[in-house]
Design a protein around this motif. Structure first.
Motif, PDB file in Angstrom:
ATOM      1  N   ALA A  41       0.891  -1.205  -0.017  1.00 51.46           N
ATOM      2  CA  ALA A  41       0.075  -0.059  -0.057  1.00 51.46           C
ATOM      3  C   ALA A  41       0.764   1.301   0.130  1.00 51.46           C
ATOM      4  N   PHE A  42       2.065   1.167   0.735  1.00 49.37           N
ATOM      5  CA  PHE A  42       2.954   2.298   0.661  1.00 49.37           C
ATOM      6  C   PHE A  42       3.433   2.817  -0.546  1.00 49.37           C
ATOM      7  N   VAL A  43       3.975   1.557  -1.297  1.00 50.93           N
ATOM      8  CA  VAL A  43       4.465   1.580  -2.638  1.00 50.93           C
ATOM      9  C   VAL A  43       3.333   2.319  -3.521  1.00 50.93           C
ATOM     10  N   LEU A  44       2.153   1.898  -3.507  1.00 50.16           N
ATOM     11  CA  LEU A  44       1.131   2.362  -4.411  1.00 50.16           C
ATOM     12  C   LEU A  44       0.729   3.696  -4.263  1.00 50.16           C
ATOM     13  N   THR A  45       0.348   3.843  -2.983  1.00 54.43           N
ATOM     14  CA  THR A  45       0.048   5.384  -2.760  1.00 54.43           C
ATOM     15  C   THR A  45       1.222   6.305  -2.975  1.00 54.43           C
ATOM     16  N   THR A  46       2.436   6.145  -2.747  1.00 58.98           N
ATOM     17  CA  THR A  46       3.351   6.937  -2.913  1.00 58.98           C
ATOM     18  C   THR A  46       3.521   7.209  -4.616  1.00 58.98           C
ATOM     19  N   VAL A  47       3.338   6.133  -5.401  1.00 63.60           N
ATOM     20  CA  VAL A  47       3.507   6.402  -6.733  1.00 63.60           C
ATOM     21  C   VAL A  47       2.307   7.242  -7.206  1.00 63.60           C
ATOM     22  N   MET A  48       1.087   7.045  -6.597  1.00 61.20           N
ATOM     23  CA  MET A  48       0.022   7.901  -7.140  1.00 61.20           C
ATOM     24  C   MET A  48       0.158   9.300  -6.666  1.00 61.20           C
ATOM     25  N   THR A  49       0.805   9.590  -5.365  1.00 62.91           N
ATOM     26  CA  THR A  49       1.132  10.815  -4.985  1.00 62.91           C
ATOM     27  C   THR A  49       1.823  11.340  -5.980  1.00 62.91           C
ATOM     28  N   MET A  50       3.187  10.989  -6.166  1.00 62.34           N
ATOM     29  CA  MET A  50       4.168  11.287  -7.183  1.00 62.34           C
ATOM     30  C   MET A  50       3.345  11.632  -8.523  1.00 62.34           C
ATOM     31  N   ILE A  51       2.728  10.890  -8.852  1.00 58.27           N
ATOM     32  CA  ILE A  51       1.909  11.277 -10.430  1.00 58.27           C
ATOM     33  C   ILE A  51       1.146  12.440 -10.354  1.00 58.27           C
ATOM     34  N   TYR A  52       0.219  12.577  -9.176  1.00 58.57           N
ATOM     35  CA  TYR A  52      -0.522  13.686  -9.172  1.00 58.57           C
ATOM     36  C   TYR A  52       0.438  15.123  -8.899  1.00 58.57           C
ATOM     37  N   VAL A  53       1.422  14.904  -8.245  1.00 58.83           N
ATOM     38  CA  VAL A  53       2.259  16.064  -8.051  1.00 58.83           C
ATOM     39  C   VAL A  53       3.354  16.498  -9.194  1.00 58.83           C
ATOM     40  N   PHE A  54       3.808  15.451  -9.727  1.00 52.10           N
ATOM     41  CA  PHE A  54       4.762  15.590 -11.005  1.00 52.10           C
ATOM     42  C   PHE A  54       4.217  15.563 -12.230  1.00 52.10           C
ATOM     43  N   VAL A  55       3.179  14.655 -12.574  1.00 49.74           N
ATOM     44  CA  VAL A  55       2.591  14.666 -13.947  1.00 49.74           C
ATOM     45  C   VAL A  55       1.466  15.490 -14.139  1.00 49.74           C
ATOM     46  N   ILE A  56       0.649  15.311 -13.025  1.00 53.04           N
ATOM     47  CA  ILE A  56      -0.680  15.992 -13.326  1.00 53.04           C
ATOM     48  C   ILE A  56      -0.666  17.323 -12.648  1.00 53.04           C
ATOM     49  N   HIS A  57       0.121  17.635 -11.937  1.00 47.41           N
ATOM     50  CA  HIS A  57       0.436  18.932 -11.240  1.00 47.41           C
ATOM     51  C   HIS A  57      -0.839  19.445 -10.579  1.00 47.41           C
ATOM     52  N   ALA A  58      -1.657  18.526  -9.881  1.00 48.95           N
ATOM     53  CA  ALA A  58      -2.733  18.899  -9.279  1.00 48.95           C
ATOM     54  C   ALA A  58      -2.492  18.687  -7.670  1.00 48.95           C
ATOM     55  N   VAL A  64      -4.352  15.128  -1.437  1.00 48.05           N
ATOM     56  CA  VAL A  64      -4.510  15.080  -0.144  1.00 48.05           C
ATOM     57  C   VAL A  64      -4.679  13.590   0.494  1.00 48.05           C
ATOM     58  N   VAL A  65      -5.533  13.043  -0.385  1.00 48.63           N
ATOM     59  CA  VAL A  65      -6.235  11.466   0.466  1.00 48.63           C
ATOM     60  C   VAL A  65      -4.946  10.607   0.093  1.00 48.63           C
ATOM     61  N   PHE A  66      -4.348  10.807  -1.123  1.00 49.70           N
ATOM     62  CA  PHE A  66      -3.278   9.926  -1.445  1.00 49.70           C
ATOM     63  C   PHE A  66      -2.284   9.941  -0.408  1.00 49.70           C
ATOM     64  N   LEU A  67      -1.738  11.308   0.159  1.00 53.36           N
ATOM     65  CA  LEU A  67      -0.682  11.447   0.912  1.00 53.36           C
ATOM     66  C   LEU A  67      -1.126  10.894   2.279  1.00 53.36           C
ATOM     67  N   PHE A  68      -2.487  10.884   2.631  1.00 52.92           N
ATOM     68  CA  PHE A  68      -3.127  10.352   3.865  1.00 52.92           C
ATOM     69  C   PHE A  68      -2.915   8.808   3.882  1.00 52.92           C
ATOM     70  N   GLY A  69      -2.918   8.139   2.608  1.00 46.40           N
ATOM     71  CA  GLY A  69      -2.796   6.941   2.417  1.00 46.40           C
ATOM     72  C   GLY A  69      -1.511   6.449   2.609  1.00 46.40           C
ATOM     73  N   VAL A  70      -0.402   7.309   1.963  1.00 48.00           N
ATOM     74  CA  VAL A  70       1.118   7.042   2.218  1.00 48.00           C
ATOM     75  C   VAL A  70       1.216   7.032   3.890  1.00 48.00           C
ATOM     76  N   ALA A  71       1.097   8.216   4.296  1.00 43.55           N
ATOM     77  CA  ALA A  71       1.147   8.306   5.929  1.00 43.55           C
ATOM     78  C   ALA A  71       0.438   7.112   6.632  1.00 43.55           C
ATOM     79  N   GLY A  72      -0.668   6.695   6.505  1.00 42.34           N
ATOM     80  CA  GLY A  72      -1.360   5.638   6.910  1.00 42.34           C
ATOM     81  C   GLY A  72      -0.435   4.419   6.762  1.00 42.34           C
ATOM     82  N   SER A  73      -0.082   3.908   5.392  1.00 41.27           N
ATOM     83  CA  SER A  73       0.689   2.773   5.234  1.00 41.27           C
ATOM     84  C   SER A  73       1.927   2.852   6.148  1.00 41.27           C
ATOM     85  N   LEU A  74       2.603   3.810   6.141  1.00 39.93           N
ATOM     86  CA  LEU A  74       3.738   3.875   6.863  1.00 39.93           C
ATOM     87  C   LEU A  74       3.535   3.602   8.539  1.00 39.93           C
ATOM     88  N   ILE A  75       2.453   4.233   8.948  1.00 42.29           N
ATOM     89  CA  ILE A  75       1.923   4.016  10.337  1.00 42.29           C
ATOM     90  C   ILE A  75       1.715   2.427  10.622  1.00 42.29           C
TER      91      ILE A  75
END
Length: 354
Positions: A41-58, A64-75
């Motif tokens: 889950a950490f890998v998938l949500t991190t990849v999706m977050t990076m796509i939104y930030v660096f590809v879609i620029h959104a 924010v939800v993907f970032l929540f997923g990254v933090a939740g997976s890490l916890i």
């Protein structure tokens, strides 16, 4: 009928004691599952977050939800590591993991996509409770809480065109998740019990209740690692077993072995005692003094004599740094045979070789 339902919901259709006997195994399985799933889950949500930030620029709600997923997976991953040291955190960690991932699914299906039918939450609703093993009633209760939470948030966020379908799907798949929990947890618990019983049969002597020769061979290499000060070996042979079988029958011989095995277990502990042959037993003593080993061996001989039996006992002892399992057991066996020969010489009985 009520008792059947109660046993199914609380103990996965086994009795209370059987469920308790596999609790440690269940906790280990849950920790391993939590570690693997949180990493994925950490890998998938991190990849999706990076796509939104660096590809879609959104910088939208989805980011924010993907970032929540990254933090939740890490916890969850950190908790799974802590559980390996602090086992009491196990169930807290499981339901924390379920909560974080279900909240992720709720947010994805409501805040991020208010005009689209919910997919992520429905998938997690069915999939999440199947990852972990616990009492079905608790997993069902957790799913019910998140279905209600989803419905409450959906009413205020979802587009009216998809709200009806989402409410129907949440209720229908929530019911499916409840049924699945009961079935899957039952199958897993019964499987663990069967594995445990097969392992017990492969390691335990059915007549005496001591560990058998298979277990003896498997655990031999562990003793040099376990002892810090010394290791002792006590080799025991029950005199007269063959004669007793011939004169009074094998039932009498079985009683003799069970009686002596009980003394061995009581004096040296169940963990380190083995039946290695028809009338032979071995006990290992970790960090005992030689005086204590001799005292216990003498008590064994006395208790056996009081029960009407005779045993030949041989003891050996090594400091921890000089432990060699082969020489240790051979020395104890050699002393035992000397005592056995002495018994037959003094008693005048003819010794029957196995």
């Amino acid at each position: 009928m009520w008792e059947k339902i109660k046993r199914t919901l609380f103990y996965a259709d086994v009795d209370k004691e059987s469920y308790k006997s596999v609790k440690t195994k269940i906790e280990h399985m849950n920790i391993v599952t939590m570690t693997i799933f949180s990493l994925v889950a950490f890998v998938l949500t991190t990849v999706m977050t990076m796509i939104y930030v660096f590809v879609i620029h959104a910088l939208s709600e989805a980011w924010v939800v993907f970032l929540f997923g990254v933090a939740g997976s890490l916890i969850v991953f950190i908790l799974s590591i802590l559980c390996r040291t602090y086992s009491k955190l196990s169930y807290f960690s499981i339901y924390t993991a379920i909560s974080l991932f279900m909240m992720y699914g709720i947010l994805m299906g409501t805040v991020c996509r208010p005009s689209e039918q919910t997919v992520t939450f429905v998938v997690l609703l069915v999939f999440m409770p199947l990852l972990f093993v616990d009492r079905p009633i608790r997993l069902i209760g957790a799913m019910l809480v998140y279905v209600i939470m989803y419905l409450f948030i959906a009413v205020y966020t979802k587009d009216a065109r998809v709200l009806t379908a989402d409410v129907f799907n949440a209720c229908m798949f929530g019911l499916l998740a409840a049924v699945s929990v009961v079935i899957i947890v039952r199958v897993k618990v019964h499987g663990i019990l069967l594995e445990q019983r097969l392992q017990h049969m492969s390691e335990m002597d059915q007549l005496t209740g001591l560990h058998n020769r298979n277990s003896y061979e498997w655990h031999m290499k562990e003793y040099p690692l376990r002892c810090r000060e010394s290791l002792g070996c006590v080799y025991i042979d029950v005199n007269g077993l063959h004669e007793l079988n011939d004169t009074q029958g094998h039932k009498a011989g079985d009683i003799m072995l069970q009686t002596v095995a009980g003394f061995v277990r009581d004096l040296f502990g169940k963990r380190d005692t083995y039946r290695v042959g028809g009338d032979e037993f071995i006990a290992f003593t970790v960090d005992w003094s030689m005086d204590m080993i001799i005292e216990k061996a003498q008590q064994l001989s006395l208790l056996s004599k009081q029960a009407g039996y005779q045993v030949a006992v041989g003891c050996s002892y090594r400091p921890a740094e000089l432990v060699d399992m082969t020489s240790l057991t051979m020395e104890a066996e050699s002393v035992m045979y000397q005592n056995k020969d002495e018994y037959y010489r003094i008693s005048g009985k003819a010794r029957r070789r196995a």
